[in-house]
Design a protein around this motif. Structure first.
Motif, PDB file in Angstrom:
ATOM      1  N   VAL A 254       0.830  -1.200   0.000  1.00  0.00           N
ATOM      2  CA  VAL A 254       0.000   0.000   0.000  1.00  0.00           C
ATOM      3  C   VAL A 254       0.866   1.252   0.000  1.00  0.00           C
ATOM      4  O   VAL A 254       0.584   2.234  -0.701  1.00  0.00           O
ATOM      5  CB  VAL A 254      -0.961  -0.010   1.202  1.00  0.00           C
ATOM      6  CG1 VAL A 254      -1.646   1.356   1.355  1.00  0.00           C
ATOM      7  CG2 VAL A 254      -2.008  -1.109   1.045  1.00  0.00           C
ATOM      8  N   ALA A 255       1.952   1.226   0.782  1.00  0.00           N
ATOM      9  CA  ALA A 255       2.858   2.374   0.817  1.00  0.00           C
ATOM     10  C   ALA A 255       3.508   2.594  -0.551  1.00  0.00           C
ATOM     11  O   ALA A 255       3.677   3.737  -0.995  1.00  0.00           O
ATOM     12  CB  ALA A 255       3.920   2.164   1.889  1.00  0.00           C
ATOM     13  N   TYR A 256       3.878   1.521  -1.230  1.00  0.00           N
ATOM     14  CA  TYR A 256       4.478   1.625  -2.562  1.00  0.00           C
ATOM     15  C   TYR A 256       3.478   2.230  -3.554  1.00  0.00           C
ATOM     16  O   TYR A 256       3.825   3.103  -4.360  1.00  0.00           O
ATOM     17  CB  TYR A 256       4.937   0.257  -3.031  1.00  0.00           C
ATOM     18  CG  TYR A 256       5.593   0.257  -4.391  1.00  0.00           C
ATOM     19  CD1 TYR A 256       6.951   0.472  -4.525  1.00  0.00           C
ATOM     20  CD2 TYR A 256       4.836   0.048  -5.547  1.00  0.00           C
ATOM     21  CE1 TYR A 256       7.562   0.483  -5.779  1.00  0.00           C
ATOM     22  CE2 TYR A 256       5.420   0.061  -6.807  1.00  0.00           C
ATOM     23  CZ  TYR A 256       6.798   0.276  -6.909  1.00  0.00           C
ATOM     24  OH  TYR A 256       7.386   0.295  -8.152  1.00  0.00           O
ATOM     25  N   ILE A 257       2.219   1.756  -3.491  1.00  0.00           N
ATOM     26  CA  ILE A 257       1.182   2.277  -4.399  1.00  0.00           C
ATOM     27  C   ILE A 257       0.935   3.760  -4.144  1.00  0.00           C
ATOM     28  O   ILE A 257       0.766   4.556  -5.073  1.00  0.00           O
ATOM     29  CB  ILE A 257      -0.122   1.472  -4.235  1.00  0.00           C
ATOM     30  CG1 ILE A 257       0.096   0.022  -4.691  1.00  0.00           C
ATOM     31  CG2 ILE A 257      -1.260   2.107  -5.031  1.00  0.00           C
ATOM     32  CD1 ILE A 257      -1.079  -0.895  -4.406  1.00  0.00           C
ATOM     33  N   ALA A 258       0.943   4.154  -2.857  1.00  0.00           N
ATOM     34  CA  ALA A 258       0.723   5.555  -2.524  1.00  0.00           C
ATOM     35  C   ALA A 258       1.809   6.441  -3.118  1.00  0.00           C
ATOM     36  O   ALA A 258       1.553   7.578  -3.517  1.00  0.00           O
ATOM     37  CB  ALA A 258       0.666   5.733  -1.009  1.00  0.00           C
ATOM     38  N   GLU A 259       3.035   5.919  -3.207  1.00  0.00           N
ATOM     39  CA  GLU A 259       4.143   6.714  -3.722  1.00  0.00           C
ATOM     40  C   GLU A 259       4.208   6.701  -5.233  1.00  0.00           C
ATOM     41  O   GLU A 259       4.500   7.731  -5.863  1.00  0.00           O
ATOM     42  CB  GLU A 259       5.455   6.196  -3.143  1.00  0.00           C
ATOM     43  CG  GLU A 259       6.679   6.984  -3.608  1.00  0.00           C
ATOM     44  CD  GLU A 259       7.982   6.437  -3.047  1.00  0.00           C
ATOM     45  OE1 GLU A 259       9.043   6.970  -3.427  1.00  0.00           O
ATOM     46  OE2 GLU A 259       7.937   5.478  -2.257  1.00  0.00           O
ATOM     47  N   HIS A 260       3.928   5.548  -5.853  1.00  0.00           N
ATOM     48  CA  HIS A 260       4.123   5.409  -7.298  1.00  0.00           C
ATOM     49  C   HIS A 260       2.830   5.431  -8.110  1.00  0.00           C
ATOM     50  O   HIS A 260       2.873   5.676  -9.311  1.00  0.00           O
ATOM     51  CB  HIS A 260       4.875   4.102  -7.596  1.00  0.00           C
ATOM     52  CG  HIS A 260       6.250   4.046  -7.020  1.00  0.00           C
ATOM     53  ND1 HIS A 260       6.490   3.733  -5.697  1.00  0.00           N
ATOM     54  CD2 HIS A 260       7.458   4.299  -7.589  1.00  0.00           C
ATOM     55  CE1 HIS A 260       7.801   3.761  -5.468  1.00  0.00           C
ATOM     56  NE2 HIS A 260       8.405   4.111  -6.600  1.00  0.00           N
ATOM     57  N   ASP A 265       6.298  -3.757  -9.738  1.00  0.00           N
ATOM     58  CA  ASP A 265       7.503  -3.864  -8.894  1.00  0.00           C
ATOM     59  C   ASP A 265       7.216  -3.544  -7.430  1.00  0.00           C
ATOM     60  O   ASP A 265       8.147  -3.219  -6.670  1.00  0.00           O
ATOM     61  CB  ASP A 265       8.611  -2.935  -9.403  1.00  0.00           C
ATOM     62  CG  ASP A 265       9.094  -3.325 -10.791  1.00  0.00           C
ATOM     63  OD1 ASP A 265       9.043  -4.529 -11.107  1.00  0.00           O
ATOM     64  OD2 ASP A 265       9.514  -2.441 -11.557  1.00  0.00           O
ATOM     65  N   ALA A 266       5.937  -3.639  -7.008  1.00  0.00           N
ATOM     66  CA  ALA A 266       5.636  -3.451  -5.584  1.00  0.00           C
ATOM     67  C   ALA A 266       6.287  -4.572  -4.791  1.00  0.00           C
ATOM     68  O   ALA A 266       6.279  -5.738  -5.210  1.00  0.00           O
ATOM     69  CB  ALA A 266       4.135  -3.448  -5.364  1.00  0.00           C
ATOM     70  N   PRO A 267       6.874  -4.275  -3.613  1.00  0.00           N
ATOM     71  CA  PRO A 267       7.613  -5.293  -2.846  1.00  0.00           C
ATOM     72  C   PRO A 267       6.710  -6.434  -2.388  1.00  0.00           C
ATOM     73  O   PRO A 267       5.690  -6.215  -1.726  1.00  0.00           O
ATOM     74  CB  PRO A 267       8.138  -4.489  -1.648  1.00  0.00           C
ATOM     75  CG  PRO A 267       7.245  -3.306  -1.529  1.00  0.00           C
ATOM     76  CD  PRO A 267       6.844  -2.965  -2.924  1.00  0.00           C
ATOM     77  N   GLY A 268       7.063  -7.649  -2.783  1.00  0.00           N
ATOM     78  CA  GLY A 268       6.353  -8.834  -2.340  1.00  0.00           C
ATOM     79  C   GLY A 268       5.120  -9.177  -3.143  1.00  0.00           C
ATOM     80  O   GLY A 268       4.516 -10.230  -2.915  1.00  0.00           O
TER      81      GLY A 268
END
Length: 618
Positions: A254-260, A265-268
């Motif tokens: 969720v944090a990756y999606i919020a940034e990108h 390539d989201a972790p995991g």
């Protein structure tokens, strides 16, 4: 079909029925029927459909319609339009890709259950209160359509437990429809459509509207105290938990999606799960045919059509758009709308900005390997109004006036070319509220004039304003005024506007109005011929007598004489006839005896649009 043809759809394209008809719409939030175990609650959904359909049919009896024809057709055919919203969020929460066989199967079974349950309740209502008025002539056609719905339901291929349970309920509903409809008929000529739900979707707190997928994974929420905060689609954490990800993995994704703004390539996150989070726009946007195939899955189970946009990237070609329409026709869709990204200067929605937009741009650059373009400097030209100040010494005119007993003074100053540039108004005692307001008003109008606001614009806005003081004036050109503002700008128009501009606004001087009474025209009459010719012109006397005896006419030289019958004397009954006697020819509309404005016919009378006076009736 026995009553009429489908001529067109409504603007949103979901309602297609008879001319002069209307459709009563209602939509259900599908995500509300998702149980804690992430399976769809088919029985609860069917129960809600039965309740809503009953309420929708009852509401027709109490509705008002814009025309009598629309009201009659709606009451006679009772078209309903039950539908749903939040399909995109439902499929994501269930771990199903929008453009996947599993997603389309789920959408098809839900739509089939909705329409089948609706027609079942419609047949049950017909048993109590009778079928719709136009059913008798359309009974065979209506029952044929029901059988086609049932046949389409039998072709649905279920892929998992949830859609299989919903499909079983839909199959039973359509069996009841065929049985009950044959004996009872149907209360409604139409049951279901898929509306856009753009407004009510917000009211129902939906992540997605209608049959649409999610537009983007990142959204911006406005705060009550001002500002906004960036949030990730609230369905994503639920979908990740459904797919078996651990809480710490969910938090990181969720944090990756919020940034990108995307899941690439989201972790995991496993690559096979990417399709579940595909959106209408963004780095992983749905293919145009993905939208079309989803519509084709639901269309066989809808009475009407679907309001949906097939989103295309900015790079879409004419051929690609042509293919979308061709495939839509082949798949049996009733309506298709397309939208190419950034085809308008401003569009209501756009995918995530900042880092998300930068990542999407970088990915596009990597795929196309386009060469960098040289930096171009674009000169931006901004047009701003300029003030045309008056010279230090200018020509001015001071006019004293009285309106309804209130006295005042107006001083107007002009440029060297005669164009009005400023006004000063003096009313009331110095220091009074009225004097202050008029000073401020004078400054505002003067600045507007100097910045290029045409005087005729002010005249058109401020003439005919009605408030006290109003009434008689001491100005022979403006005998009556509805307010001080009305008088001031009529006087300014007479002093500074050309005849053509004043005539367009219906403002004439006393001399021009007198000329109209005498000649039928406001414009000066140019005399033709030499003075000698005018002197030698024959003078003819016409004498009217009630007995219409022949009258002998002579010219001044006595060279010609002839007899003409005299017409009976005329008696004026209306102001128009009075003007006809005065001028010697017919006048289309008289002038108002109160304010001098040209009146317009109103039955056998004439009414003044300026002050409201009437001419009296014959």
């Amino acid at each position: 079909p026995e009553t009429g043809r489908i001529t067109a759809s409504n603007p949103c394209s979901e309602y297609m029925s008879l001319d002069n008809s209307s459709c009563n719409l209602a939509s259900l939030n599908l995500l509300k029927f998702l149980k804690d175990d992430d399976t769809f609650d088919g029985p609860l959904f069917a129960k809600a459909v039965e309740l809503i359909i009953t309420a929708m049919d009852i509401s027709i009896c109490f509705a008002d319609f814009p025309t009598e024809a629309i009201g009659k057709t709606t009451v006679d055919y009772r078209q309903l339009g039950i539908g749903y919203a939040n399909l995109g969020a439902l499929l994501m929460a269930m771990g199903l890709g929008y453009d996947s066989d599993g997603g389309r199967s789920m959408a098809a079974t839900i739509t089939s259950l909705m329409t089948g349950t609706s027609y079942k309740r419609s047949a049950e209502l017909a048993a109590v209160v009778g079928p719709y008025a136009g059913y008798a002539r359309n009974a065979a056609a209506h029952q044929r359509v029901m059988r086609k719905h049932q046949a389409a339901n039998d072709t649905v291929r279920t892929l998992h437990v949830t859609d299989r349970q919903v499909h079983q309920l839909a199959t039973q509903a359509w069996a009841d429809v065929i049985e009950l409809g044959a004996s009872n008929g149907f209360r409604n000529a139409q049951a279901s459509v898929l509306a856009p739900t753009g407004t009510i979707g917000f009211m129902m707190d939906c992540d997605t509207t209608g049959i649409e997928p999610d537009f983007s994974l990142v959204k911006f929420k406005k705060l009550v105290g001002g500002g906004s905060m960036q949030i990730v689609n609230q369905t994503i954490p639920r979908a990740l938990r459904k797919l078996g990800y651990q809480p710490e993995q969910v938090e990181a994704i969720v944090a990756y999606i919020a940034e990108h703004g995307h899941v690439v390539d989201a972790p995991g996150l496993k690559s096979e799960h990417y399709e579940i989070f595909d959106t209408a726009m963004g780095a992983r946007s749905l293919k145009p045919m993905g939208h079309v195939r989803m519509m084709a899955a639901a269309q066989p189970f809808l009475s009407g059509a679907i309001s949906k946009t097939v989103n295309l990237p900015e790079t879409a070609t004419v051929e690609e758009i042509e293919e979308v329409y061709l495939q839509s026709w082949k798949l049996g869709l009733k309506a298709t709308a397309i939208y190419r990204d950034n085809c308008k200067v401003g569009q209501p929605l756009a995918d995530g900005g900042g880092k998300a937009k930068k990542d999407a741009a970088d990915a596009a650059d990597a795929l196309t390997a386009a060469a960098e373009e040289a930096t171009k400097v674009v000169e931006k030209i901004v047009y701003a109004p300029t003030r045309k100040r008056l010279p230090k010494s200018r020509t001015s005119r001071t006019t004293s006036f009285t309106v309804g007993g209130a006295e005042g003074y107006m001083t107007s100053g002009a440029h060297d070319d005669g164009e009005l540039g400023e006004i000063f108004l003096k009313l009331g005692k110095q220091g009074s509220t009225l004097a202050g307001v008029m000073d401020a008003f004078s400054i505002a109008v003067s600045i507007g004039l100097q910045y290029g606001v045409p005087l005729e614009t002010y005249v058109s806005k401020f003439t005919n304003l009605r408030f006290e003081p109003a009434g008689l004036t001491d100005d022979p050109d403006v005998r009556m005024s509805q307010s001080i503002m009305d008088y001031i700008f009529r006087r300014l128009a007479l002093d500074y506007l050309s005849y053509e501009k004043r005539a367009a606004l219906g403002i004439y001087s006393a001399e021009e109005r007198q000329r109209y009474l005498e000649t039928g025209s406001y414009e000066p009459v140019e005399e033709t011929g030499s003075p000698a010719e005018l002197i030698d012109a024959p003078v003819v006397e016409i004498v009217e007598d009630a007995h219409a005896e022949p009258v002998v006419t002579h010219d001044t030289h006595g060279s010609d004489q002839r007899e003409v019958p005299a017409e009976p004397a005329k008696t004026a009954h209306t102001s128009a006839e009075l003007l006809e006697q005065i001028t010697g020819h017919a006048v289309d509309s008289p002038l108002c005896f109160t304010c001098g404005t040209k009146m317009r016919p109103a039955g056998s009378c004439y009414v003044c649009e300026g002050c409201g006076s009437t001419s009296g009736c014959s």
